[in-house]
Design a protein around this motif. Structure first.
Motif, PDB file in Angstrom:
ATOM      1  N   LEU B 483      10.640  -8.842  -3.867  1.00 25.39           N
ATOM      2  CA  LEU B 483       9.759  -7.685  -4.038  1.00 25.39           C
ATOM      3  C   LEU B 483       9.419  -7.509  -5.514  1.00 25.39           C
ATOM      4  CD1 LEU B 483       8.372  -5.082  -3.096  1.00 25.39           C
ATOM      5  CD2 LEU B 483      10.570  -3.939  -3.304  1.00 25.39           C
ATOM      6  N   ILE B 484      10.435  -7.592  -6.375  1.00 28.13           N
ATOM      7  CA  ILE B 484      10.197  -7.349  -7.802  1.00 28.13           C
ATOM      8  C   ILE B 484       9.293  -8.438  -8.382  1.00 28.13           C
ATOM      9  CG2 ILE B 484      11.336  -7.225 -10.045  1.00 28.13           C
ATOM     10  CD1 ILE B 484      13.685  -5.894  -8.597  1.00 28.13           C
ATOM     11  N   THR B 485       9.575  -9.705  -8.069  1.00 25.72           N
ATOM     12  CA  THR B 485       8.735 -10.765  -8.636  1.00 25.72           C
ATOM     13  C   THR B 485       7.309 -10.670  -8.094  1.00 25.72           C
ATOM     14  OG1 THR B 485       9.557 -12.258  -6.932  1.00 25.72           O
ATOM     15  CG2 THR B 485      10.604 -12.386  -9.066  1.00 25.72           C
ATOM     16  N   VAL B 528       2.439   5.071  -7.609  1.00 24.04           N
ATOM     17  CA  VAL B 528       2.979   3.718  -7.812  1.00 24.04           C
ATOM     18  C   VAL B 528       3.905   3.362  -6.650  1.00 24.04           C
ATOM     19  CG1 VAL B 528       4.356   2.244  -9.304  1.00 24.04           C
ATOM     20  CG2 VAL B 528       2.811   3.914 -10.297  1.00 24.04           C
ATOM     21  N   LEU B 529       4.754   4.321  -6.241  1.00 22.47           N
ATOM     22  CA  LEU B 529       5.697   4.034  -5.157  1.00 22.47           C
ATOM     23  C   LEU B 529       4.966   3.742  -3.856  1.00 22.47           C
ATOM     24  CD1 LEU B 529       8.765   6.366  -5.593  1.00 22.47           C
ATOM     25  CD2 LEU B 529       8.675   3.893  -5.666  1.00 22.47           C
ATOM     26  N   LYS B 530       3.800   4.387  -3.686  1.00 18.22           N
ATOM     27  CA  LYS B 530       3.020   4.129  -2.483  1.00 18.22           C
ATOM     28  C   LYS B 530       2.600   2.661  -2.448  1.00 18.22           C
ATOM     29  CE  LYS B 530      -0.742   6.239   0.011  1.00 18.22           C
ATOM     30  NZ  LYS B 530      -1.961   7.013  -0.194  1.00 18.22           N
ATOM     31  N   GLN B 531       2.147   2.196  -3.601  1.00 14.24           N
ATOM     32  CA  GLN B 531       1.777   0.777  -3.734  1.00 14.24           C
ATOM     33  C   GLN B 531       2.971  -0.122  -3.428  1.00 14.24           C
ATOM     34  OE1 GLN B 531       0.258   0.547  -7.753  1.00 14.24           O
ATOM     35  NE2 GLN B 531      -1.189  -1.008  -7.061  1.00 14.24           N
ATOM     36  N   VAL B 532       4.093   0.231  -4.057  1.00 12.49           N
ATOM     37  CA  VAL B 532       5.286  -0.592  -3.897  1.00 12.49           C
ATOM     38  C   VAL B 532       5.688  -0.651  -2.422  1.00 12.49           C
ATOM     39  CG1 VAL B 532       7.732  -0.811  -4.478  1.00 12.49           C
ATOM     40  CG2 VAL B 532       6.112  -0.082  -6.206  1.00 12.49           C
ATOM     41  N   ARG B 533       5.548   0.483  -1.744  1.00 21.09           N
ATOM     42  CA  ARG B 533       5.915   0.522  -0.332  1.00 21.09           C
ATOM     43  C   ARG B 533       5.056  -0.430   0.494  1.00 21.09           C
ATOM     44  NH1 ARG B 533       6.193   6.261  -0.488  1.00 21.09           N
ATOM     45  NH2 ARG B 533       8.291   6.595  -1.286  1.00 21.09           N
ATOM     46  N   THR B 534       3.742  -0.468   0.182  1.00 18.63           N
ATOM     47  CA  THR B 534       2.861  -1.383   0.919  1.00 18.63           C
ATOM     48  C   THR B 534       3.318  -2.822   0.711  1.00 18.63           C
ATOM     49  OG1 THR B 534       1.248  -0.016  -0.203  1.00 18.63           O
ATOM     50  CG2 THR B 534       0.421  -1.448   1.535  1.00 18.63           C
ATOM     51  N   VAL B 535       3.627  -3.153  -0.532  1.00 17.30           N
ATOM     52  CA  VAL B 535       4.065  -4.522  -0.822  1.00 17.30           C
ATOM     53  C   VAL B 535       5.373  -4.817  -0.089  1.00 17.30           C
ATOM     54  CG1 VAL B 535       4.716  -6.141  -2.630  1.00 17.30           C
ATOM     55  CG2 VAL B 535       2.949  -4.448  -3.068  1.00 17.30           C
ATOM     56  N   ALA B 536       6.313  -3.878  -0.180  1.00 18.87           N
ATOM     57  CA  ALA B 536       7.615  -4.083   0.467  1.00 18.87           C
ATOM     58  C   ALA B 536       7.426  -4.280   1.961  1.00 18.87           C
ATOM     59  CB  ALA B 536       8.524  -2.896   0.204  1.00 18.87           C
ATOM     60  N   HIS B 537       6.489  -3.507   2.518  1.00 21.77           N
ATOM     61  CA  HIS B 537       6.241  -3.628   3.950  1.00 21.77           C
ATOM     62  C   HIS B 537       5.691  -5.004   4.299  1.00 21.77           C
ATOM     63  CE1 HIS B 537       5.607  -2.141   7.950  1.00 21.77           C
ATOM     64  NE2 HIS B 537       4.375  -2.614   7.934  1.00 21.77           N
ATOM     65  N   SER B 538       4.789  -5.503   3.438  1.00 23.90           N
ATOM     66  CA  SER B 538       4.192  -6.815   3.737  1.00 23.90           C
ATOM     67  C   SER B 538       5.225  -7.933   3.593  1.00 23.90           C
ATOM     68  CB  SER B 538       2.998  -7.069   2.819  1.00 23.90           C
ATOM     69  OG  SER B 538       3.462  -7.262   1.502  1.00 23.90           O
ATOM     70  N   GLU B 543      12.243 -10.366   3.440  1.00 20.94           N
ATOM     71  CA  GLU B 543      13.268  -9.669   2.681  1.00 20.94           C
ATOM     72  C   GLU B 543      13.363  -8.245   3.215  1.00 20.94           C
ATOM     73  OE1 GLU B 543      13.961 -10.176  -1.887  1.00 20.94           O
ATOM     74  OE2 GLU B 543      12.635  -8.477  -1.561  1.00 20.94           O
ATOM     75  N   ASP B 544      14.576  -7.759   3.443  1.00 18.04           N
ATOM     76  CA  ASP B 544      14.719  -6.389   3.920  1.00 18.04           C
ATOM     77  C   ASP B 544      14.164  -5.428   2.882  1.00 18.04           C
ATOM     78  OD1 ASP B 544      15.839  -7.014   6.282  1.00 18.04           O
ATOM     79  OD2 ASP B 544      17.895  -6.955   5.545  1.00 18.04           O
ATOM     80  N   PRO B 545      13.262  -4.545   3.282  1.00 18.45           N
ATOM     81  CA  PRO B 545      12.693  -3.641   2.280  1.00 18.45           C
ATOM     82  C   PRO B 545      13.734  -2.609   1.838  1.00 18.45           C
ATOM     83  CG  PRO B 545      11.857  -3.117   4.461  1.00 18.45           C
ATOM     84  CD  PRO B 545      12.697  -4.341   4.613  1.00 18.45           C
ATOM     85  N   PRO B 546      13.724  -2.231   0.560  1.00 22.70           N
ATOM     86  CA  PRO B 546      14.626  -1.166   0.115  1.00 22.70           C
ATOM     87  C   PRO B 546      14.145   0.180   0.625  1.00 22.70           C
ATOM     88  CG  PRO B 546      13.222  -1.872  -1.695  1.00 22.70           C
ATOM     89  CD  PRO B 546      12.895  -2.747  -0.536  1.00 22.70           C
ATOM     90  N   LEU B 547      14.992   1.199   0.456  1.00 17.52           N
ATOM     91  CA  LEU B 547      14.621   2.521   0.976  1.00 17.52           C
ATOM     92  C   LEU B 547      13.460   3.134   0.194  1.00 17.52           C
ATOM     93  CD1 LEU B 547      18.024   4.216   1.778  1.00 17.52           C
ATOM     94  CD2 LEU B 547      16.252   3.585   3.382  1.00 17.52           C
ATOM     95  N   LEU B 548      13.394   2.813  -1.118  1.00 14.08           N
ATOM     96  CA  LEU B 548      12.316   3.318  -1.974  1.00 14.08           C
ATOM     97  C   LEU B 548      12.199   4.835  -1.909  1.00 14.08           C
ATOM     98  CD1 LEU B 548       9.600   0.615  -1.266  1.00 14.08           C
ATOM     99  CD2 LEU B 548      10.927   0.891  -3.337  1.00 14.08           C
TER     100      LEU B 548
END
Lengths: 358, 625
Positions: B483-485, B528-538, B543-548
């Motif tokens: 997710l981070i990379t 920003v977290l909304k964006q991150v959530r979309t990426v994590a979801h995809s 990779e198991d998504p974090p709780l965010l």
């Protein structure tokens, strides 16, 4: 002999066969036939003193009388009518067997608590296993799996001292940052502050010191970097890697880090794994032997340097021994002390009564 | 009776019996803190001499870690000689308590079992009040190792002749379980090897793909898998031995041969009905009871018109022509004798089963039959080889003879007998072989799956070399690394404020689902977290998504954003425990330092990260390395 003490009587009763105890208890202890020997004796011993005298008299009479006659002779006669009477039961053991192995009376709380105190400080003398571990570490990898608090740290410190004398670097890893900090203080006091450094995820204190403390993850990352070609000088002179609390290899999330560290640990440096008691240290030793250039020596025992005893504290404030025996026995099963059993049954009975049920 | 002893009474009893200092293990942090509070309510202070001793020990520690100078528990510790020690406290506070305990100034420390491994101080007595512990949302029984680890803190080397474990009941206790734990053998430990993306990248950086498998084989996981597969292999050897015991047959692969023969037979056998319920005698006769056959019934003679079977009837049936032209149905068993005479009939497919001319002819022939007729001798094959007779049904044998050697093979009897157990053994053997193969290649297979994902995302080339992205991505060696990379590659962090980056990384770093109250998050962090959530979801499939959690992120954000915010104020902004906030910030620092390690390839982002780290390090976070 009627003025027998409690303990004498108890010992005498335990020495008797159960048959005799049944006869003795008949008419005095309700439902004695449902009790074991031990409970019958406990009940008999709890008799008020005036009953006690009679009990002793009865007992003596019975002992003199000897074993009762065998039950009626009719039944064997009927069996004889058949051609071959089937042997349903093994022959009954000799009645005096109980005397050979008397069930020791349960320990008492006074006995359990005796010997509390502070030993006089004496010159520290390492245990044989500690010396063995240090000696083995000169040539072999070593895994130490001993009970908590029996002196693993001494092995680590001695091993470090020897490595420093040989101009080698020592890496000491612990699973938690908090433990790293404690060890930093401890080792600084022993070796001097300039001899000990600590590496965390974001900081380095005294990274050129001969003793480096870090979490296992940091060491794994160092080993990754070394393998990836970014030469780190410390890895080259690394003579000893100590993995404390290495039972963490079974941690669901982080266990893999310990495995990687052991796999990638440079072959010239010795490995010292310190672990609490685990069930299969021999398996881990076999594994390490199979992947490393030198064999892995296992030091495994269950003797505590300070003996441990167990007690039960009732919410009413009564203290009683947890086990029948004074010390905790390992791997031989256990018997809970009768007094504790009674107290805990009472506790369960009362706390699960209607008042506590919702 | 109370459900559990009052902490003050507990310590009183221990004091009276000279069992202090003690560590008391409780189920929850709250229970520990409440126990401390209850000392204040009862007000049973320790002698002033000891109070002074505690003060003396605390002084230098406070000097070193000023954050605990105004800790609310200090007066209680000094007055009553007891303290709480759990993950909700600051590390510096825990260090202070440990030091006090080591100096022997305290009577008791109340701790949670979850931290048993992290507690590095012994006592004369350990008090266990529970047999289960909260692990990941669930209450689990303590394992033998855990109980022994707890109990092992009892008895200080060089300071005690003897150590004690005191069990005191609470609603969470099963005394038998603890007794078993104290006396039993600790559980064996199992490898928990998991493949991660950073592991794949770092291994492939240092080694070529051909060298990876030998490296994986060095793992403890593979060692244990091999041991398991070794036991399977011994089993497999046993099976092979049993199979060879069946000895040499005519054909090499007799089991398969016989099996296909059986299958072919079964496929064709509907044409040659094996009659199950007839006696051997009737069975023998059946092939002679063809249309036109003269038979003797119990009283008279008759001519068979047809033989048939009807559904629901166990016996073969005959339609026969009796005297005076009666056409009657009989079970084949009612034929008493088969006569050596056949009358020519022209069969048709419906009643009366032959054409009118031949029926008339038959009626006539029946009338003219002599009273004495020659019975046909029929050899009855004995029942013992009933199966045999059915198997060797001549017709069946003839048709299968062309394709299979089995019907005429000399070892067919042995094959028939051994086939079922041998087949079972062989199937078992195949299953074991498959299991062994899986065990031996499982790790490698999982590694390959990770390689495929990394190739898909472009961190690895098709021939498993690191791409330029892979070169820097391998430095991110934390959970949720993919997710981070990916976020970095998407330039999601371009031009980001240090506080925002801190917040985002904090929400990735902490997987704590405890509810509570938190400071308000800024609108920037929300988007920003909304964006991150979309990426994590995809990335969910890889990779198991974090709780965010944005609320936890806000704690870290506010600490960086507001430089004048003192620690004491921060902890009042949220319901999180002090120790938890510390851990959140410390972990975020670690994540930031991982981002900072990308300084060669992402200088601007690394700059932001190092800024954020500098901003974070103040007050309490400055105290410890």
């Amino acid at each position: 002999m009627t003025n027998m003490t409690h303990d004498e009587l108890s010992r005498l009763l335990y020495a008797q066969p159960i048959r005799l105890l049944h006869r003795l208890a008949k008419g005095q202890v309700p439902r004695f036939f449902r009790m074991g020997k031990h409970r019958i004796i406990q009940t008999l011993l709890d008799f008020p003193p005036n009953h006690r005298a009679r009990l002793v008299a009865d007992l003596e009479a019975m002992i003199q009388e000897g074993p009762p006659p065998k039950p009626s002779a009719k039944r064997p006669a009927r069996l004889k009518a058949q051609e071959a009477p089937p042997k349903a039961k093994a022959p009954t053991p000799p009645t005096h067997r109980a005397i050979d192995h008397p069930l020791e009376p349960a320990t008492s709380i006074e006995e359990l608590l005796e010997g509390i105190g502070v030993p006089i400080a004496k010159i520290f003398k390492p245990d044989p296993w500690q010396e063995e571990a240090i000696a083995q570490l000169a040539t072999n990898d070593v895994i130490v799996s001993v009970p908590t608090g029996s002196g693993k740290t001494y092995v680590a410190i001695e091993a470090m001292r020897r490595a420093i004398e040989a101009d080698q670097t020592v890496i000491y890893t612990s699973p938690l940052k908090a433990l790293s900090n404690t060890k930093l203080t401890e080792f600084s006091q022993i070796f001097g502050a300039d001899q000990v450094g600590i590496l965390t995820g974001d900081r380095r204190y005294n990274p050129q010191a001969p003793i480096l403390i870090m979490t296992t993850e940091i060491l794994r990352n160092l080993l990754y970097d070394a393998a990836g070609g970014e030469i780190d000088l410390r890895i080259d002179t690394l003579g000893l890697v100590i993995l404390d609390e290495s039972q963490f290899i079974a941690d669901p999330e982080r266990g893999v880090v310990w495995e990687e560290t052991i796999i990638f640990c440079p072959s010239q440096s010795r490995l010292l794994l310190l672990s609490a008691s685990i069930g299969n240290p021999d398996e881990i030793a076999d594994w390490i032997t199979s992947i490393r250039t030198v064999p892995c020596h296992l030091i495994h025992h269950r003797n505590r340097s300070v003996p441990l005893r167990a007690a039960y504290l009732d919410p009413s404030g009564t203290l009683s021994p947890l086990f029948r025996t004074k010390d905790i026995t390992h791997g031989k099963g256990f018997t809970v002390h009768p007094e504790t059993k009674r107290l805990f049954t009472d506790y369960e009975h009362q706390t699960t009564g209607p008042r506590y049920r919702r | 009776m109370p459900p559990a002893i009052h902490p003050v009474d507990l310590i009183q009893v221990l004091r009276n019996k000279q069992l202090t200092p003690a560590i008391v293990f409780f189920t929850s942090r709250r229970a520990c803190d409440e126990a401390i509070d209850s000392f204040e309510h009862r007000h049973v202070p320790i002698p002033p001499k000891r109070m002074a001793a505690i003060k003396k020990v605390l002084e230098p520690i406070i000097k070193e870690y000023p954050s605990i100078a105004h800790h609310p528990f200090i007066p209680i510790v000094e007055q009553y000689g007891v303290a709480a020690h759990h993950a909700g406290h600051l590390p510096s506070w825990k260090i202070a308590i440990e030091e006090l305990m080591r100096k022997g100034c305290l009577d008791a420390v109340f701790a949670t079992t979850t931290l048993a491994a992290g507690v590095d101080f012994p006592a004369r007595t350990v008090v266990i009040t529970q047999s289960s512990v909260r692990k990941a949302k669930d209450f689990m029984e303590l394992t033998v190792s855990e109980i022994q680890q707890l109990a092992g803190r009892g008895g200080r080397r060089g300071k005690d002749f003897v150590g004690f474990v005191v069990i005191t009941p609470s609603p969470y206790i099963d005394i038998g379980h603890i007794a078993k734990g104290l006396t039993g053998n600790p559980e064996p430990i199992d490898s928990q090897f998991v493949t991660s993306y950073p592991m794949v990248l770092n291994l492939l950086k240092a080694h070529t793909i051909d060298h990876i498998q030998p490296i994986l084989e060095k793992s403890f996981a593979q060692f244990q898998l091999n041991q398991r597969s070794n036991t399977f292999e011994t089993k497999l050897d046993g099976i092979d031995q049993e199979l060879t015991n069946y000895g040499q047959r005519e054909c090499a692969d007799w089991i398969t041969q016989w099996q296909s023969f059986e299958l072919a037979k079964r496929r064709r056998s509907h044409r040659f009905v094996k009659i199950p319920h007839e006696t051997a005698e009737v069975n023998a006769r059946l092939s002679f009871l063809t249309p036109g056959r003269v038979v003797a019934l119990s009283r008279e003679k008759a001519i068979v018109l047809r033989q048939y079977r009807s559904r629901g009837q166990a016996h073969a049936m005959l339609t026969v022509l009796r005297s005076r032209g009666r056409i009657v149905e009989y079970p084949a068993g009612s034929v008493t004798e088969v006569v050596d005479q056949v009358i020519d009939l022209v069969e048709i497919k419906s009643f009366p089963w032959c054409n009118a001319a031949s029926l008339d002819h038959a009626i006539q022939m029946l009338e003219e039959l002599p009273t004495r007729v020659r019975p046909l001798p029929i050899r009855v094959v004995e029942d013992s080889s009933e199966e045999d007779s059915a198997e060797e049904n001549s017709v069946l044998t003839e048709t299968l003879n062309d394709e299979f050697p089995c019907p005429a093979c000399p070892s067919r009897h042995a094959c028939r007998k051994d086939h079922a157990p041998a087949l079972r053994l062989r199937q078992e053997g195949h299953r074991l072989t498959k299991t062994i193969h899986t065990l031996r290649t499982e790790l490698w297979h999982r590694f390959q799956q990770h390689i495929e994902v990394l190739q898909k995302f472009g961190y690895l080339t098709p021939n498993c070399q690191l791409t330029s992205d892979g070169e820097w991505a391998r430095h991110i060696r934390i959970n949720h690394s993919l997710l981070i990379t990916e976020l970095i590659r998407m330039e999601a962090f371009d031009g980001i404020e240090p506080a925002l980056l801190t917040g985002v990384l904090a929400s990735i770093a902490i997987d704590d689902d405890r509810p509570g109250s938190y400071p308000r998050r800024s609108s920037g962090l929300g988007s920003v977290l909304k964006q991150v959530r979309t990426v994590a979801h995809s990335l969910e499939a890889y990779e198991d998504p974090p709780l965010l959690r944005s609320d936890i992120a806000a704690v870290a954000e506010v600490w960086v954003a507001d430089q004048n915010l003192p620690w004491s104020k921060l902890i009042r902004m949220t319901s999180m425990a002090e120790g938890d906030i510390y851990r959140l910030l410390a972990r975020t620092l670690e994540y930031l330092s991982q981002v900072y390690s990308l300084k060669a390839t992402h200088p601007s982002l690394a700059e932001v990260a190092v800024n954020a780290m500098d901003l974070m390090r103040r007050d309490v976070l400055e105290e410890l390395p």
